[in-house]
Design a protein around this motif. Structure first.
Motif, PDB file in Angstrom:
ATOM      1  N   SER A 128       4.811   8.014   5.905  1.00 26.36           N
ATOM      2  CA  SER A 128       4.518   7.554   7.393  1.00 26.36           C
ATOM      3  C   SER A 128       3.498   8.067   8.157  1.00 26.36           C
ATOM      4  N   CYS A 129       3.249   9.214   8.143  1.00 25.96           N
ATOM      5  CA  CYS A 129       2.351   9.900   8.960  1.00 25.96           C
ATOM      6  C   CYS A 129       0.863   9.600   8.554  1.00 25.96           C
ATOM      7  N   VAL A 130       0.760   9.849   7.060  1.00 28.64           N
ATOM      8  CA  VAL A 130      -0.448   9.807   6.423  1.00 28.64           C
ATOM      9  C   VAL A 130      -1.002   8.325   6.577  1.00 28.64           C
ATOM     10  N   THR A 131      -0.073   7.142   6.517  1.00 30.44           N
ATOM     11  CA  THR A 131      -0.206   5.805   6.744  1.00 30.44           C
ATOM     12  C   THR A 131      -0.898   5.507   7.943  1.00 30.44           C
ATOM     13  N   ASN A 132       0.032   6.075   8.962  1.00 30.01           N
ATOM     14  CA  ASN A 132      -0.507   5.621  10.445  1.00 30.01           C
ATOM     15  C   ASN A 132      -1.562   6.527  10.895  1.00 30.01           C
ATOM     16  N   GLY A 133      -1.977   7.353  10.354  1.00 28.01           N
ATOM     17  CA  GLY A 133      -3.065   8.416  10.894  1.00 28.01           C
ATOM     18  C   GLY A 133      -2.502   9.306  11.789  1.00 28.01           C
ATOM     19  N   ALA A 179      -0.232   8.057  -1.181  1.00 24.01           N
ATOM     20  CA  ALA A 179      -0.862   8.023   0.101  1.00 24.01           C
ATOM     21  C   ALA A 179      -1.731   9.295   0.375  1.00 24.01           C
ATOM     22  N   LEU A 180      -1.313  10.320  -0.070  1.00 25.75           N
ATOM     23  CA  LEU A 180      -2.093  11.577   0.042  1.00 25.75           C
ATOM     24  C   LEU A 180      -3.052  11.668  -1.378  1.00 25.75           C
ATOM     25  N   SER A 181      -2.914  11.316  -2.173  1.00 29.73           N
ATOM     26  CA  SER A 181      -3.977  10.943  -3.330  1.00 29.73           C
ATOM     27  C   SER A 181      -5.190  10.260  -2.995  1.00 29.73           C
ATOM     28  N   LYS A 182      -4.827   9.159  -1.924  1.00 35.91           N
ATOM     29  CA  LYS A 182      -5.988   8.504  -1.461  1.00 35.91           C
ATOM     30  C   LYS A 182      -6.510   8.649  -0.014  1.00 35.91           C
ATOM     31  N   PHE A 183      -5.948   9.908   0.724  1.00 35.60           N
ATOM     32  CA  PHE A 183      -6.111  10.390   1.843  1.00 35.60           C
ATOM     33  C   PHE A 183      -7.384  10.772   2.295  1.00 35.60           C
ATOM     34  N   VAL A 184      -8.446  10.092   2.877  1.00 36.44           N
ATOM     35  CA  VAL A 184      -9.764  10.444   2.766  1.00 36.44           C
ATOM     36  C   VAL A 184     -10.134  11.703   3.567  1.00 36.44           C
ATOM     37  N   LYS A 185      -9.201  12.058   4.355  1.00 39.80           N
ATOM     38  CA  LYS A 185      -9.165  13.423   5.290  1.00 39.80           C
ATOM     39  C   LYS A 185      -8.957  14.808   4.609  1.00 39.80           C
ATOM     40  N   LEU A 186      -8.426  14.596   3.137  1.00 39.30           N
ATOM     41  CA  LEU A 186      -8.412  15.622   2.390  1.00 39.30           C
ATOM     42  C   LEU A 186      -9.505  15.839   1.500  1.00 39.30           C
ATOM     43  N   GLY A 187      -9.888  17.205   0.905  1.00 33.87           N
ATOM     44  CA  GLY A 187     -10.950  17.149  -0.117  1.00 33.87           C
ATOM     45  C   GLY A 187     -10.774  16.563  -1.324  1.00 33.87           C
ATOM     46  N   ASP A 188     -11.729  16.191  -2.139  1.00 35.65           N
ATOM     47  CA  ASP A 188     -11.456  15.659  -3.400  1.00 35.65           C
ATOM     48  C   ASP A 188     -10.609  16.660  -4.510  1.00 35.65           C
ATOM     49  N   SER A 189     -10.620  18.089  -4.350  1.00 33.49           N
ATOM     50  CA  SER A 189      -9.527  18.561  -5.039  1.00 33.49           C
ATOM     51  C   SER A 189      -8.249  18.610  -4.646  1.00 33.49           C
ATOM     52  N   ALA A 190      -7.982  18.525  -3.240  1.00 34.46           N
ATOM     53  CA  ALA A 190      -6.490  18.274  -2.955  1.00 34.46           C
ATOM     54  C   ALA A 190      -5.821  16.635  -3.250  1.00 34.46           C
ATOM     55  N   ARG A 191      -6.903  15.890  -3.347  1.00 36.36           N
ATOM     56  CA  ARG A 191      -6.342  14.355  -3.668  1.00 36.36           C
ATOM     57  C   ARG A 191      -6.086  14.326  -5.069  1.00 36.36           C
ATOM     58  N   ALA A 192      -6.730  15.157  -6.026  1.00 37.25           N
ATOM     59  CA  ALA A 192      -6.693  15.204  -7.378  1.00 37.25           C
ATOM     60  C   ALA A 192      -5.390  15.821  -7.541  1.00 37.25           C
ATOM     61  N   ALA A 193      -4.956  17.038  -6.844  1.00 40.75           N
ATOM     62  CA  ALA A 193      -3.817  17.522  -7.064  1.00 40.75           C
ATOM     63  C   ALA A 193      -2.691  16.711  -6.872  1.00 40.75           C
ATOM     64  N   TYR A 194      -2.395  16.089  -5.563  1.00 40.35           N
ATOM     65  CA  TYR A 194      -1.483  15.215  -5.312  1.00 40.35           C
ATOM     66  C   TYR A 194      -1.300  14.087  -6.318  1.00 40.35           C
ATOM     67  N   LYS A 195      -2.538  13.595  -6.840  1.00 42.27           N
ATOM     68  CA  LYS A 195      -2.305  12.443  -7.970  1.00 42.27           C
ATOM     69  C   LYS A 195      -1.673  13.037  -9.185  1.00 42.27           C
ATOM     70  N   SER A 196      -2.130  14.309  -9.473  1.00 40.54           N
ATOM     71  CA  SER A 196      -1.283  15.048 -10.704  1.00 40.54           C
ATOM     72  C   SER A 196       0.142  15.089 -10.558  1.00 40.54           C
ATOM     73  N   VAL A 197       0.504  15.155  -9.143  1.00 40.01           N
ATOM     74  CA  VAL A 197       1.927  15.637  -8.972  1.00 40.01           C
ATOM     75  C   VAL A 197       2.447  14.258  -9.064  1.00 40.01           C
ATOM     76  N   PHE A 198       1.923  13.329  -8.715  1.00 38.58           N
ATOM     77  CA  PHE A 198       2.620  11.789  -8.600  1.00 38.58           C
ATOM     78  C   PHE A 198       2.854  11.500 -10.253  1.00 38.58           C
ATOM     79  N   PHE A 199       1.903  11.972 -11.066  1.00 42.57           N
ATOM     80  CA  PHE A 199       2.086  11.440 -12.451  1.00 42.57           C
ATOM     81  C   PHE A 199       3.171  12.164 -13.067  1.00 42.57           C
ATOM     82  N   ARG A 200       3.643  13.492 -12.676  1.00 44.61           N
ATOM     83  CA  ARG A 200       4.588  14.124 -13.407  1.00 44.61           C
ATOM     84  C   ARG A 200       6.080  13.831 -12.415  1.00 44.61           C
ATOM     85  N   VAL A 201       5.981  13.445 -11.522  1.00 46.95           N
ATOM     86  CA  VAL A 201       7.427  13.182 -10.753  1.00 46.95           C
ATOM     87  C   VAL A 201       8.561  12.697 -11.766  1.00 46.95           C
ATOM     88  N   PRO A 202       8.394  11.815 -12.488  1.00 47.61           N
ATOM     89  CA  PRO A 202       9.598  11.148 -13.325  1.00 47.61           C
ATOM     90  C   PRO A 202      10.144  12.187 -14.227  1.00 47.61           C
TER      91      PRO A 202
END
Length: 359
Positions: free
Chosen positions: A11-16, A49-72
């Motif tokens: 919610s915080c990321v989405t609302n800025g 949301a974190l993987s697309k959050f433009v205020k984060l650096g590229d490596s941070a967004r990539a890290a959150y994207k990798s976490v999303f894929f291993r959640v299941p």
């Protein structure tokens, strides 16, 4: 430690609504993903949301994207641990709550900015070499009790220094910037005995408001009492050790399975001690009713050092075996097995780690 990013972060990321300090904290959590010192995952929408959050650096967004894929694959682990961290927005200090028999440490994002999340859990042992037996217990717990094929763990063993352990734990709580587990045993020689000074001092110095640290206060004599009798018997090269093991097995048959947890492997069981301590005498007389308590040397009661059961004779050799992390199994005794499960659960829950260098 499992670090869970909850729905409130989405919610915080989405609302800025995240401050620069909170954004910096999210970068720090992403660095923990990359180091693998802790297992980070969370709500799927928050991770997207974190993987697309433009205020984060590229490596941070990539890290959150990798976490999303291993959640299941990793979400089921959350149900099996006794404690985990929940990341929440805002300021304040970490708090501890119990939810459905699990302990949840809620850490505000702004507090995360001052933590060293790239450091693994620290475990303070009374003696640094104690960590070998606890590592054996943890491996048994993961493979046999949790029955999972792979579960990464990571921690840094810290030497407590015996009766100075409380000071090391106090410093960790005072710094309050990383996860810490302090393990002490009681030095008790029978179940209702008073705890020794090391355990008491850590308990007295423990600040329960500093929830990033936990005191695992174990109610048995010392580390060696966790070793199964079958291992001691197998490695024995002494008739005195054989006699000791036989006596402790008799105690089991007499309904005192806990006796092995309170026997002093360093000093054995001395007649003078039982004469001086009626409560100890009552316990060991019940556990070992056939054990003679007559002094063959007619010593004075106050100075008698005669052994009723001699101490473990080849302690050094057995410690060397344990330091090779040979697998041990507590299945021979329900009391020991239950204790291994309890200890293994705490150690595993606090030391869960993620795969290193994901991105």
């Amino acid at each position: 430690m499992i670090i869970y990013i909850g729905e409130s972060i989405n919610s915080c990321v989405t609302n800025g609504n995240l401050s620069p300090v909170e954004i910096s904290a999210l970068e720090d959590i992403a660095s923990a993903v990359r180091s693998g010192d802790h297992l980070v995952f969370g709500d799927a929408q928050a991770l997207i949301a974190l993987s697309k959050f433009v205020k984060l650096g590229d490596s941070a967004r990539a890290a959150y994207k990798s976490v999303f894929f291993r959640v299941p694959q990793q979400e089921s682990i959350l149900e099996k641990v006794e404690v985990y961290v929940n990341i929440v927005p805002g300021d304040g200090v970490p708090t501890l709550n119990t939810v459905a028999n699990q302990k949840v440490i809620s850490i505000p994002l702004i507090f995360c900015a001052d933590m060293n999340l790239r450091a693994p859990l620290e475990i303070i042992f009374e003696e640094i070499n104690d960590h070998y037996i606890y590592e054996i217990i943890s491996k048994w717990y993961v493979s046999k009790a949790l029955a999972v094929k792979t579960l990464n763990r990571r921690y840094r063993p810290i030497h407590g220094g015996g009766n100075r352990t409380y000071a090391v734990f106090e410093r960790a709580q005072r710094d309050n910037n990383l996860f810490c587990l302090c393990i002490t045993d009681s030095d008790k020689k029978y179940p209702t005995d008073d705890c020794g000074p090391t355990s008491v001092r850590v308990r007295e110095s423990n600040d329960l408001t500093k929830v990033l640290a936990h005191h695992l206060d174990l109610d048995f004599h010392e580390i060696e009492n966790l070793v199964p009798l079958s291992f001691i018997s197998e490695k024995s090269n002494s008739r005195y050790t054989d006699a000791m093991v036989a006596a402790l097995k008799i105690a089991e048959q007499n309904g005192h399975q806990e006796a092995k947890l309170f026997f002093d492997y360093k000093k054995g069981l001395k007649l003078g001690y039982l004469r001086a301590c009626p409560d100890a005498s009552a316990y060991w007389s019940a556990a070992l009713p056939g054990l003679s308590q007559d002094c063959s040397k007619n010593c004075l009661q106050a100075s008698c050092t005669c052994d009723l059961l001699k101490p473990l004779q080849n302690r050094a050799e057995m410690r060397l075996q344990i330091e090779q992390l040979v697998p041990l199994y507590p299945d021979e005794c329900p009391t020991l097995k239950a204790l291994w499960k309890s200890i293994g659960s705490t150690l595993t829950s606090w030391s869960v780690a993620g795969p290193a260098k994901l991105v």
